[in-house]
Design an enzyme around this catalytic site. Structure first.
Site, short mmCIF file in Angstrom:
data_model
loop_
_atom_site.label_atom_id
_atom_site.label_comp_id
_atom_site.label_asym_id
_atom_site.label_seq_id
_atom_site.Cartn_x
_atom_site.Cartn_y
_atom_site.Cartn_z
N SER A 76 45.57 41.75 34.14
CA SER A 76 44.20 42.19 33.91
C SER A 76 43.34 41.01 33.48
CB SER A 76 44.18 43.27 32.81
OG SER A 76 42.87 43.72 32.58
N GLY A 77 42.18 40.86 34.13
CA GLY A 77 41.28 39.76 33.83
C GLY A 77 41.52 38.50 34.62
N THR A 93 39.28 41.66 41.11
CA THR A 93 38.10 42.35 41.65
C THR A 93 37.17 41.38 42.35
OG1 THR A 93 38.23 44.07 39.94
CG2 THR A 93 36.11 43.76 41.03
N ASN A 100 38.99 42.25 29.19
CA ASN A 100 38.27 42.11 30.45
C ASN A 100 37.01 42.97 30.41
OD1 ASN A 100 37.42 41.72 33.04
ND2 ASN A 100 39.27 42.52 34.03
N SER A 156 37.04 45.56 33.92
CA SER A 156 38.41 45.89 34.30
C SER A 156 38.44 47.11 35.21
CB SER A 156 39.25 46.16 33.05
OG SER A 156 40.55 46.57 33.39
N SER A 157 39.18 47.02 36.31
CA SER A 157 39.35 48.16 37.21
C SER A 157 40.24 49.19 36.53
CB SER A 157 39.98 47.71 38.53
OG SER A 157 39.15 46.80 39.21
N GLY A 192 45.53 45.31 36.91
CA GLY A 192 46.60 44.35 36.69
C GLY A 192 47.57 44.81 35.62
N GLU A 213 49.33 45.28 32.24
CA GLU A 213 48.69 45.37 30.93
C GLU A 213 49.72 45.47 29.82
OE1 GLU A 213 44.44 47.51 32.17
OE2 GLU A 213 45.92 48.63 31.01
#
Length: 757
Positions: free
Chosen positions: A244-245, A249, A292, A295-296, A531, A533
């Site tokens: 994540s981050g 994206t 993030n 974040s998605s 991502g 986590e």
């Protein structure tokens, strides 16, 4: 040839001619598009589009005093001329181009040409020249100089281990060279700043060229997938994964941008629509987390559809695992979905908060935080207002009607008002544990926005019907039960609204059947999911996210290591096998039936008397493997040894989140709404592409349906994968393939930066 340049056979020296040259040379006064062009005009026009290579006589040079004319002279050749056609729909295919006389003359000369090429390469190496690629635009003095070097692909190094990889990436990162190849893999490091390497100039630079001609770039990956699709008539898939981050994206945005550039259609509106899809979907599906800001919180599979000649003709989205629980509660330091803040800021600046029943001073419960500065941020932040305007533009460009957009805003406002409904316990002579709504303002606002009766809504929240032996019994809800029903209604509203938006986008971007039949088209799929986590407190959502990442890691291992080594063995290639960590046993622990973790979770969710404590006890009794452990002196917790490290999960709320129940009384009330959009949302279940199921009862997706089945998503596609890293240090372990051999499909994996745990 890709640039629209054709070779016209003639007597004497070779002539390279653009398509327009033939048109101008054959034009006659009063005929065709250029019938009104004078002979002098035709001669001047042709002069700028044909370059003759070879000797020219002095008489030819003296025809004009213009130096450009002396260099660019159109020979007066008799007879018809054939040239490439610029129309993407009617251009010759690669098969037809191979029949061109210019290509045929190389037939049977493979060995001789290879020897000549080897001699030229050896001479260049002896001179010690570094390859340079220049990109020029016609009628400009600006030239883009790009250099490639050995460090661009780490497999060119003599020694390749984790220490070497990290040091090389560290050095390239300091020079803002964020892309690096490792064989077929593209590594992307998040620079956390804007770089000027994504302009149309760079899109042209990475169009249809060899990968080694330019430095590593995300555009090269997109171009490889596109060229593989057009050349081999085979669907492609680009898988984007990472922590994540790490920039997944943004990488997806850039891939869509370049694919849209490559597949330029005659319909400019369609290209604009496709580019607006990601910003719109991410406003509803992304949120700010602890690590993030964008974040998605869902998985997205975007299929870009192309004609057989490579022109983009439509797109389709599938969504997975939307984190609906974020609507009602966020962890400390995190926020709700972006769209709630955008719409609040937009309505505030338009003086429409009262129209949608939203307070001006006190933030709704669902978007409030521990700092109490939400309203101040909404009012003072220009970003929220700008994003609201951008989302309105997205709706308009994609094709949503004004009525549909207003309905979306009403449902979002109704969700915020629903969160403000409070319950109080009352005791009567015959009943206890009964709840009521002491302040009906939020209730009435929500009912008005949903176009339903406030009394019916209150009854559905504070009571429920039970049918026993043909008799209907009404039972009251406690305060806690009524609160759960309220939150379940909010999650259902948002989840179905999100699916409807996806469905509407797919309907507006579906290919035109008049352009190309669906079965003859080709696709490039882009998988962009959340991502890996590992937070301070990890719950059911992190478990689902990390299981999906485990499957992507397994898919990566199979295509980069296992299948590649099998191909070496079948071809008799003498290559040492690469040792890698196979995470299949971890997936078996999660997915096998009936004793896998997800099957046990579903089984426990069916028992009314089950608790989170009985769930973790069941895990401890049945999951006997080295990847699962239960920490001592920590209740309601269990640990998993993932491919990326150890993660400790808190079981609090697992059962309720997995059940994800919505009382039938709420569904009945919402179906009575006068809002046509709301009626659609609850008339029947929705698929992952937002379409309504017309037959069969679709049950709520249980935990067993959580992982994204990567292998089944693109069974006929050549898969590519993208992994991102968020920082140049502390990369964790990285397995690297031992060969740089190219496959027909582009691999674009950007590896994740996995923290040490």
């Amino acid at each position: 040839m890709e640039s629209g340049v054709a070779l016209a056979p003639r007597r004497g020296p070779c002539v390279w001619r653009a398509p327009e040259t033939g048109v101008f040379a054959q034009a006659r006064p009063g005929s065709g598009r250029y019938g009104d062009v004078s002979r002098e005009g035709r001669r001047g026009a042709g002069r700028g589009r044909s370059v003759e290579r070879g000797e020219r006589s002095d008489s030819t040079r003296s025809q004009t005093a213009d130096p450009t004319g002396r260099v660019l002279t159109v020979p007066g050749e008799p007879g018809p001329r054939t040239c490439l056609i610029k129309d993407f729909e009617t251009r010759p295919s690669v098969t037809h181009l191979l029949e061109h006389p210019f290509m045929k003359q190389a037939h049977g000369k493979d060995m001789a040409l290879r020897q000549q090429l080897a001699v030229l390469i050896r001479e260049q190496q002896e001179l010690g020249c570094r390859a340079k690629t220049k990109h020029e635009r016609i009628s400009t003095r600006k030239t883009l100089h790009v250099e490639s070097c050995l460090d661009d692909d780490l497999v060119n190094l003599e020694a390749l281990d984790e220490e070497v990889i990290i040091s090389r990436l560290q050095r390239r990162y300091e020079e803002l060279q964020i892309y690096t190849y490792v064989g077929d893999i593209l590594i992307a490091l998040n620079p956390f700043q804007n770089l000027s390497i994504y302009s149309p100039q760079f899109s042209k630079l990475y169009h249809g060229v060899k990968r080694s001609s330019n430095p590593p770039h995300i555009f090269a990956t997109a171009d490889a997938a596109y060229q593989g699709m057009v050349t081999f008539c085979k669907d492609q898939c680009i898988i984007i994964s990472g922590e994540s981050g790490a920039g997944k994206t943004e990488s997806a945005h850039l891939i869509v941008q370049h694919l849209t550039f490559l597949g330029k259609a005659n319909n400019r509106t369609l290209r604009e629509k496709i580019l607006q899809v990601n910003p719109l979907v991410e406003a509803f599906g992304n949120a700010c987390t602890a690590i993030n800001d964008n974040s998605s919180r869902f998985g997205k599979y975007l299929e870009m559809k192309f004609t057989p000649t490579g022109a983009v003709m439509g797109a389709k989205i599938s969504e997975y695992l939307l984190e609906k629980s974020r609507v009602i509660k966020q962890a400390m330091g995190e926020k709700n979905f972006h769209i709630f803040y955008y719409i609040y800021a937009g309505l505030y600046h338009q003086d429409q908060l009262k129209e949608y029943g939203l307070p001006e001073k006190t933030p709704p419960r669902y978007i409030d935080n521990e700092h109490g500065k939400v309203m101040q941020d909404i009012i003072s932040s220009k970003l929220y207002k700008e994003q609201f305007d951008a989302i309105q533009d997205c709706f308009r460009i994609i094709g949503f009607t004004e009525e549909e957009v207003n309905s979306v805003y009403k449902i979002l406002s109704a969700i915020l008002n629903t969160g403000n409904i409070e319950f109080a316990a009352i005791t009567s002579q015959h009943q206890t544990d009964k709840s009521e709504v002491p302040n009906s303002e939020a209730l009435e606002n929500a009912a008005t926005l949903l176009s339903i009766g406030s009394e019916e809504l209150q009854e559905a929240l504070t009571s429920h019907c039970v049918v026993t032996r043909g008799e209907t019994i009404i039972r009251t809800n406690t305060v806690d039960k009524a609160t759960d029903v309220r939150d379940a209604m909010s999650k259902a509203l948002y989840g179905r609204l999100f699916s409807w938006i996806v469905n509407r986008i797919n309907a507006l971007l579906q290919p035109d059947k008049n352009i190309c039949a669906a079965e003859s088209g080709m696709n490039v799929g882009i998988l962009d999911i959340f991502g890996f986590e590992n937070f301070t407190k990890n719950s059911f959502e992190q478990l689902c996210i990390n299981i999906a990442n485990e499957q992507i890691q397994f898919y990566f291992n199979q295509h980069i290591f296992a299948l590649e080594q099998m191909e070496y063995q079948s071809e008799g290639v003498d290559a040492s096998l690469v040792e890698y960590e196979d995470n299949r046993p971890i997936l078996d622990m999660f997915l096998q039936k009936p004793m896998g973790l997800l099957s046990l979770l579903d089984e426990e969710s069916r028992f009314p008397q089950a608790t989170d404590q009985t769930l973790v006890d069941k895990f401890d009794d049945n999951l006997r493997c080295k990847y699962f452990w239960r920490p001592k002196r920590v209740e309601l917790c269990f640990g998993i040894q993932h491919y990326a490290g150890k993660v400790l999960y808190n079981v609090d709320g697992f059962l309720e989140k997995n059940r994800d129940t919505l009382p039938a009384d709420i569904v009945v009330v919402l179906r009575t709404s006068e809002n046509r959009l709301l009626q659609q949302l609850f008339s029947s279940p929705l698929t992952k592409t937002g379409e309504r199921r017309l037959s069969g009862a679709a049950a709520r997706p249980s935990a067993a349906g959580v992982p994204i089945r990567i292998g089944g998503a693109v069974p006929m596609a050549t898969a590519a994968a993208v992994r991102c890293w968020s920082c140049p240090v502390s990369f964790g372990s990285l397995a690297v393939p031992g060969s740089s051999r190219q496959r027909s499909g582009a691999i674009s994996r950007q590896p994740p930066s996995v923290p040490e745990h």
